[in-house]
Scaffold this motif. Structure first.
Motif, PDB file in Angstrom:
ATOM      1  N   GLY A   1      13.607   2.498  -4.576  1.00 43.96           N
ATOM      2  CA  GLY A   1      14.439   2.311  -3.380  1.00 43.96           C
ATOM      3  C   GLY A   1      13.690   1.650  -2.233  1.00 43.96           C
ATOM      4  N   MET A   2      12.362   1.764  -2.268  1.00 47.71           N
ATOM      5  CA  MET A   2      11.516   1.149  -1.231  1.00 47.71           C
ATOM      6  C   MET A   2      11.776  -0.351  -1.101  1.00 47.71           C
ATOM      7  N   TRP A   3      12.008  -0.982  -2.244  1.00 50.15           N
ATOM      8  CA  TRP A   3      12.138  -2.447  -2.224  1.00 50.15           C
ATOM      9  C   TRP A   3      13.316  -2.904  -1.379  1.00 50.15           C
ATOM     10  N   ASN A   4      14.312  -2.026  -1.223  1.00 48.45           N
ATOM     11  CA  ASN A   4      15.467  -2.392  -0.403  1.00 48.45           C
ATOM     12  C   ASN A   4      15.076  -2.594   1.057  1.00 48.45           C
ATOM     13  N   LEU A   5      13.959  -1.992   1.462  1.00 49.81           N
ATOM     14  CA  LEU A   5      13.540  -2.100   2.859  1.00 49.81           C
ATOM     15  C   LEU A   5      12.810  -3.400   3.144  1.00 49.81           C
ATOM     16  N   LEU A   6      12.189  -3.951   2.099  1.00 48.25           N
ATOM     17  CA  LEU A   6      11.305  -5.095   2.303  1.00 48.25           C
ATOM     18  C   LEU A   6      11.969  -6.258   3.045  1.00 48.25           C
TER      19      LEU A   6
ATOM     20  N   THR B   1       0.840  -1.201   0.000  1.00 44.56           N
ATOM     21  CA  THR B   1       0.000   0.000   0.000  1.00 44.56           C
ATOM     22  C   THR B   1       0.874   1.250   0.000  1.00 44.56           C
ATOM     23  N   ALA B   2       1.897   1.233   0.858  1.00 45.11           N
ATOM     24  CA  ALA B   2       2.793   2.386   0.925  1.00 45.11           C
ATOM     25  C   ALA B   2       3.446   2.615  -0.428  1.00 45.11           C
ATOM     26  N   TYR B   3       3.864   1.503  -1.058  1.00 46.59           N
ATOM     27  CA  TYR B   3       4.569   1.627  -2.330  1.00 46.59           C
ATOM     28  C   TYR B   3       3.656   2.164  -3.427  1.00 46.59           C
ATOM     29  N   PHE B   4       2.481   1.556  -3.557  1.00 48.47           N
ATOM     30  CA  PHE B   4       1.655   1.932  -4.700  1.00 48.47           C
ATOM     31  C   PHE B   4       0.852   3.214  -4.474  1.00 48.47           C
ATOM     32  N   LEU B   5       0.451   3.477  -3.217  1.00 47.54           N
ATOM     33  CA  LEU B   5      -0.365   4.668  -2.991  1.00 47.54           C
ATOM     34  C   LEU B   5       0.467   5.896  -2.668  1.00 47.54           C
ATOM     35  N   PHE B   6       1.571   5.704  -1.936  1.00 45.89           N
ATOM     36  CA  PHE B   6       2.243   6.890  -1.410  1.00 45.89           C
ATOM     37  C   PHE B   6       3.610   7.169  -2.024  1.00 45.89           C
ATOM     38  N   ILE B   7       4.511   6.196  -2.005  1.00 46.51           N
ATOM     39  CA  ILE B   7       5.825   6.474  -2.596  1.00 46.51           C
ATOM     40  C   ILE B   7       6.270   5.321  -3.488  1.00 46.51           C
ATOM     41  N   PRO B   8       5.900   5.379  -4.752  1.00 49.00           N
ATOM     42  CA  PRO B   8       6.322   4.314  -5.663  1.00 49.00           C
ATOM     43  C   PRO B   8       7.777   4.505  -6.084  1.00 49.00           C
ATOM     44  N   HIS B   9       8.675   4.537  -5.117  1.00 45.03           N
ATOM     45  CA  HIS B   9      10.089   4.728  -5.425  1.00 45.03           C
ATOM     46  C   HIS B   9      10.796   3.360  -5.386  1.00 45.03           C
TER      47      HIS B   9
END
Lengths: 343, 119, 173
Positions: C142-147, C132-140
């Motif tokens: 770099g986010m995937w590195n946190l997963l 949800t955070a990725y698609f609605l708020f910050i589709p960056h």
């Protein structure tokens, strides 16, 4: 989660940058390869003018130095085989003299006199050959005649070969030499911020605005970047790799860097990159050091006078000179890195 | 803990290990592709905009497919089809070419880390 | 002024209703308690409220667990004041993913124990929030590195919460 978003936004830094308008990138197909010209700080008209002059020059030199199409070198080759004295074009004489010198310094590992052998392997055509590889007999017949640059004598405008087997293929030096000549010309005209990349061999002039031009070196196996470096104006970066031109036949790969001692594609090395202000030297040295391999490259580099070398051997070990190592940023950390001086 | 619990734990751990490897093997995601062809200006293609790109070469048309941050050759009039067999390209620095048709493909990251490539 | 007829609607709560209300209240309290405790890393929470969901699921069944979760997110966000803010949607996504996975396993023949359920719930929860955070708020990208980091915590906390739930179930038997 809210804090997480904030931290992300801050740390990732929304650094989306679009290419600056002063940068021009164009591609030409000349010299039998794709040539990319990157220019900085010029308007469209100037950029087009520079591009046109580069294209004209490269086309001229390609015609002159081509190993298997009719042209200046073609004429020289047919006259060399007569073993009698003849006059040659000055633009070629200079290049052949430099090739002779470099071939000598490389202990004959850079040997442009083996044109017949390269042709025998099928690399004298624009398309990759399909195989089969030549027979051992055909190869040894050519090798037994020992074509060497030492067989060529240059005397003013005159040239002569004492060995009819000598046929020149300047493919391992012509691009570097051409880049030297063209960038020399452009620099005197004040067109001084550009990169000319001729099929992976490149020469830089000036800078990209307030930062140096940054050049990456391809990883010989994974299609990616091995390392990158900031260049100084006038430097050439030349890479010879076994992935550039090759053919597969019955499960075995045959590439275009032929070892003049065995007559077969050189084994043990995947790629060599040489950085030097002399593009012709860098070009010839990259081939010679490729053939010299992990064991002998330092000696040949010392003899040829190159100090900035990176060699990746077939086992993935990267050998690099200290002078080049200090400038490199590795993007793919090599499994094994050996820093070895040539001095 | 019953057997199902152990299996779930095992699969979860495997997933994590896989994700760590996937995330931290050294490669930067590509943001743009540069498509170069004979004579034409370099085409800069946004990899996050799905599309089909057609490029003219001396042998005919080379076709690229862009899908969700990656790009591949889907058709090219060359004999060996090496370009098509090279598959999807998504990491910055990736390079592929269809030399017979004089078309090259180079992937760059959003923070373009270099100006030219020696290969 | 005319007198308006006032109609009284009498709701008679069943025992089940009361129980759901209590459990939801407990979950909300834990949720609020948690948001007051500072955590070493942002985005990471022990998810103590999930214990209540798991406990409800294993003791009273799926439909009660769904009720408790939904009420917790809706009422909880009204109390904290995050209703319809990004935080609310993240909670909602996490809860839905978590309940969805729990339902899937509940109806499967696999029959996990408390720890298995807890692991599934924790990972589904964080994944739902992440997507949800990725698609609605910050589709960056770099986010995937946190997963991987987020999921690692989910596993640790999932096991811990599972153990707590198991001992709760044993003590209340």
């Amino acid at each position: 989660m809210r804090y997480l978003l904030l931290i992300l936004l801050a740390s990732q830094g929304l650094t989306a940058c679009s290419p600056a308008p002063q940068e021009h990138r164009d591609t030409l197909y000349v010299f039998g390869t794709l040539v990319e010209v990157t220019q900085w700080g010029v308007n469209d008209t100037e950029a087009a003018k520079t591009l046109k002059s580069i294209e004209t020059d490269l086309n001229f030199m390609h015609e002159a130095y081509h190993a298997w199409k009719p042209g200046s070198l073609g004429r020289v080759n047919s006259l060399l085989s007569t073993t009698s004295r003849f006059t040659a074009n000055t633009s070629l004489l200079d290049l052949i003299a430099e090739s002779k010198d470099l071939s000598h310094k490389s202990d004959g590992l850079f040997n442009p006199a083996i044109g017949k052998l390269i042709g025998l392997w099928g690399f004298h055509q624009d398309e990759m050959p399909l195989g089969p590889p030549p027979t051992l007999i055909a190869i040894s017949t050519l090798l037994d005649k020992h074509p060497s640059m030492a067989d060529i004598r240059i005397d003013g405008f005159y040239m002569q070969s004492r060995n009819p087997a000598v046929q020149l293929d300047l493919g391992a030096i012509a691009k570097g030499y051409a880049l030297d000549k063209i960038t020399e010309g452009l620099a005197t005209e004040g067109r001084s911020n550009l990169i000319i990349n001729a099929g992976g061999n490149l020469k830089v002039l000036g800078t990209h605005g307030d930062r140096p031009w940054r050049i990456a070196i391809r990883h010989p196996r994974n299609n990616g970047v091995l390392a990158a470096l900031d260049t100084q104006s006038g430097e050439a970066v030349v890479t010879s790799g076994d992935y550039e031109r090759f053919f597969d036949y019955r499960g075995k790969r045959y590439h275009h860097i032929i070892d003049p001692r065995s007559g077969y594609p050189s084994t043990g090395t995947m790629s060599v990159t040489v950085v030097d202000k002399n593009g012709a030297l860098a070009d010839a040295a990259s081939t010679a050091l490729f053939i010299a391999g992990a064991k002998d490259w330092q000696r040949i580099a010392r003899q040829m006078g190159v100090t900035q070398v990176l060699l990746m051997s077939s086992d993935g070990t990267v050998y690099v000179t200290p002078a080049l190592k200090d400038r490199l940023t590795f993007t793919t950390p090599p499994a094994r890195l050996i820093v070895s001086a040539t001095e | 803990m019953n057997r199902t619990d152990l299996i779930i734990l095992g699969l979860s751990l495997a997933l994590i290990v896989g994700l760590f490897i996937r995330t931290f093997h050294p490669h930067e995601d590509g943001a743009y592709a540069y498509i170069r062809s004979d004579g034409a200006s370099v085409q800069r293609v946004d990899l996050h905009h799905d599309q089909i790109i057609r490029v003219k070469g001396p042998l005919g048309e080379t076709v690229f497919e862009v899908n969700a941050g990656k790009i591949r050759f889907i058709n090219s009039p060359c004999p060996n089809k090496i370009c098509i067999h090279s598959g999807w390209h998504d990491a910055a620095g990736d390079f592929a070419a269809c030399l017979p048709n004089r078309v090259t493909l180079e992937i760059k990251g959003s923070t373009s880390s270099y100006d030219s490539l020696s290969y | 002024m005319t007198e308006k007829a006032t109609r009284l609607i009498q709701l008679t709560p069943t025992r089940q209703d009361v129980r759901i209300a209590w459990l939801a209240a407990l979950a909300i309290s834990l949720h609020i308690l948690e948001s007051a405790v500072p955590m070493p890393l942002p985005g990471i929470k022990p998810g103590l409220a999930n214990i209540v969901t798991l406990f409800t699921l294993l003791r009273y069944g799926l439909s009660e667990a769904i009720w408790v979760s939904v009420i917790r997110v809706l009422a909880g966000s009204l109390i904290i004041g995050s209703f319809l803010t990004p935080t609310f949607f993240l909670s909602l996504a996490g809860m839905s993913a978590s309940i969805g996975m729990l339902a899937l396993f509940y109806h499967s023949p696999l029959k996990p124990g408390p720890i298995g359920y807890s692991l599934v719930a924790a990972q589904a929860h964080i994944s739902g929030q992440f997507l949800t955070a990725y698609f609605l708020f910050i589709p960056h990208p770099g986010m995937w590195n946190l997963l991987p980091f987020l999921l690692s915590f989910a596993i640790v906390l999932g096991v811990l919460n599972g153990i707590i739930t198991r001992s709760l179930l044993r003590r209340l038997q």
